[in-house]
Design a protein around this motif. Structure first.
Motif, PDB file in Angstrom:
ATOM      1  N   SER A 260       0.959  -1.271  -0.133  1.00  0.00           N
ATOM      2  CA  SER A 260       0.141   0.090   0.021  1.00  0.00           C
ATOM      3  C   SER A 260       0.896   1.144  -0.069  1.00  0.00           C
TER       4      SER A 260
ATOM      5  N   LYS B  29      -7.583   1.220   1.031  1.00  0.00           N
ATOM      6  CA  LYS B  29      -8.148  -0.088   1.695  1.00  0.00           C
ATOM      7  C   LYS B  29      -7.160  -0.468   2.884  1.00  0.00           C
ATOM      8  N   THR B  30      -6.087  -0.197   3.141  1.00  0.00           N
ATOM      9  CA  THR B  30      -5.107  -0.486   4.299  1.00  0.00           C
ATOM     10  C   THR B  30      -4.837   0.345   5.028  1.00  0.00           C
TER      11      THR B  30
ATOM     12  N   SER C  41      -6.956   5.723  -3.918  1.00  0.00           N
ATOM     13  CA  SER C  41      -7.992   4.837  -3.655  1.00  0.00           C
ATOM     14  C   SER C  41      -7.857   3.296  -3.386  1.00  0.00           C
ATOM     15  N   ILE C  42      -6.621   2.719  -3.798  1.00  0.00           N
ATOM     16  CA  ILE C  42      -6.201   1.464  -3.388  1.00  0.00           C
ATOM     17  C   ILE C  42      -5.435   1.393  -2.231  1.00  0.00           C
TER      18      ILE C  42
END
Length: 110
Positions: A3, A52-53, A48-49
């Motif tokens: 990430s 997620k984390t 945006s990815i």
């Protein structure tokens, strides 16, 4: 860890897009304008990815801080925009804030 790599790549894409925005001269030049659209699209998709984390506050603080510093340096090196002592101090404070957030904050995901 992946990430953070996505976030770093998003920041680089945003910095390239912002630099091309200057060169696009108000979207009157084709290729710099194309780079702007692709760069911002890639940057926001990668951001945006990461969300997620990585918590949104942490991701955005790193994104904004690193982006400001890198765009200021791009302006200095490629567009001959001058930085005075207070500008350099301000950039140093931004870098310090991003460092403290990532190294010492319990909010940050490591």
């Amino acid at each position: 860890m992946k990430s953070w790599l996505f976030l770093a790549t998003a920041i680089v894409a945003e910095v390239i897009a912002t630099s091309a925005l200057k060169s696009s001269e108000g979207f009157t030049k084709l290729w710099p304008s194309v780079i702007v659209v692709i760069g911002y699209g890639l940057a926001f998709w990668l951001l945006s990815i990461t969300l997620k984390t990585i918590p949104v506050g942490i991701a955005y603080a790193v994104w904004a801080g690193a982006g400001v510093v890198l765009v200021a340096l791009m302006g200095w090196f490629f567009f001959q925009q001058k930085l005075d002592a207070m500008g350099i101090l301000g950039i140093g404070l931004i870098l310090s804030g991003v460092f403290v957030l990532n190294v010492f904050s319990k909010s940050s995901v490591h």
